[in-house]
Design an enzyme around this catalytic site. Structure first.
Site, PDB file in Angstrom:
ATOM      1  N   HIS B  67      -4.281  -6.129 -16.061  1.00 48.08           N
ATOM      2  CA  HIS B  67      -3.608  -5.931 -14.771  1.00 48.08           C
ATOM      3  C   HIS B  67      -4.431  -6.526 -13.621  1.00 48.08           C
ATOM      4  O   HIS B  67      -5.652  -6.483 -13.654  1.00 48.08           O
ATOM      5  CB  HIS B  67      -3.388  -4.428 -14.509  1.00 48.08           C
ATOM      6  CG  HIS B  67      -2.311  -3.831 -15.356  1.00 48.08           C
ATOM      7  ND1 HIS B  67      -2.447  -3.651 -16.722  1.00 48.08           N
ATOM      8  CD2 HIS B  67      -1.062  -3.398 -15.038  1.00 48.08           C
ATOM      9  CE1 HIS B  67      -1.334  -3.121 -17.199  1.00 48.08           C
ATOM     10  NE2 HIS B  67      -0.472  -2.953 -16.200  1.00 48.08           N
ATOM     11  N   CYS B 122       1.738   2.706 -10.430  1.00 50.07           N
ATOM     12  CA  CYS B 122       3.106   2.191 -10.360  1.00 50.07           C
ATOM     13  C   CYS B 122       3.457   1.998  -8.886  1.00 50.07           C
ATOM     14  O   CYS B 122       3.838   2.951  -8.199  1.00 50.07           O
ATOM     15  CB  CYS B 122       4.066   3.156 -11.043  1.00 50.07           C
ATOM     16  SG  CYS B 122       5.760   2.544 -11.038  1.00 50.07           S
TER      17      CYS B 122
END
Lengths: 174, 174
Positions: B67, B122
């Site tokens: 990520h 998120c």
């Protein structure tokens, strides 16, 4: 290569450098960074092998499915990774005549229909003729045996890609 | 979405469609293709979660290390994946003023030094203020707890990405 240089890399630089030693699976080098410090190149390789072997069968098949076909669509459309392009080119996959291309297409298709993953072979260690012969032969394996056989090839590809990186100047790649 | 359409996809089309539901980890959707036929979208999601949870700690950290930073270098240099770009943009990460940018940089750096993986949240489910607050709070976790916490966020991101794909017209993405 000085292993101390590798051990000093942030995970970001480590993944930038080794991210494609397993085709399109940066998750794997990103994972084994947790095991630093590495003793040497062989130690990095051993951790990658161990990681792949510890995956469930679906995970091993997932690794295989991240590989392109040999002499397939990605090669034709120029969307291979740099590493795959070099390997397929060395194995003569970029200079097939139309009969050879058709033969590869047919064998690849049959293989994928049979196993649900693409035919993976260490192209650098095999000639064009070897590749066609092994593709025909491995088509006769059962799925479990062929999965293991293909994973073996993934680790050979990985080993050569690793060596290729550490034998060139690390600093120029970052 | 008609799940029968998804179940009829070759692994190649499945990976093309779902390849980035877990950031830069095509290995994961490629792996769970082995579990077809899927009952519904929730079933696909459950298989992905199960796969991630079955990974060793290093593997979970590997997923996290794939990520990008929030409001980090990839955003600044335009090298985010399409999905991350949309998510970070929605959470206001593309319109930080210089003080906010500096704060994110400092917190991200402290987080990565402490845990050896990037802060994952998120973004679609959190405002800019929430993100800064949670980043500061989660810095106090120990590594094992924070690994699990971050993996939870990965599965939330995955869930929204999956929904986004199946709610748009599948055929236009292939």
């Amino acid at each position: 290569m000085d292993i101390n240089v590798v051990n000093a890399l942030t995970y970001e630089d480590f993944v930038k450098l080794f991210g494609n030693v397993v085709e399109k699976c940066p998750l794997i080098p990103a994972a084994i960074w947790s095991h630093r410090p590495f003793k040497d190149l062989a130690d990095i390789e051993a951790h990658i092998k161990e990681f792949i072997h510890s995956l469930p069968d679906s995970g091993k098949e997932g690794v295989l499915r991240c590989h392109p076909d040999l002499a397939g669509l990605d090669l034709q459309s120029g969307t291979l990774t740099r590493e795959s392009q070099e390997e397929q080119s060395q194995a003569g996959m970029t200079t097939l005549d139309s009969a050879e291309s058709l033969q590869m297409y047919r064998l690849n298709t049959e293989y994928k229909e049979r196993f649900g993953f693409p035919f993976v072979i260490c192209a650098r260690l095999n000639s064009k003729a070897d590749i066609v012969r092994q593709l025909s032969e491995r088509l006769k394996n059962d799925r479990a045996a062929e999965r293991e056989r293909a994973v073996e090839e993934v680790t050979k590809i990985c080993s050569l890609r690793l060596r290729n990186i550490v034998l060139s100047d690390i600093q120029t790649k970052l």
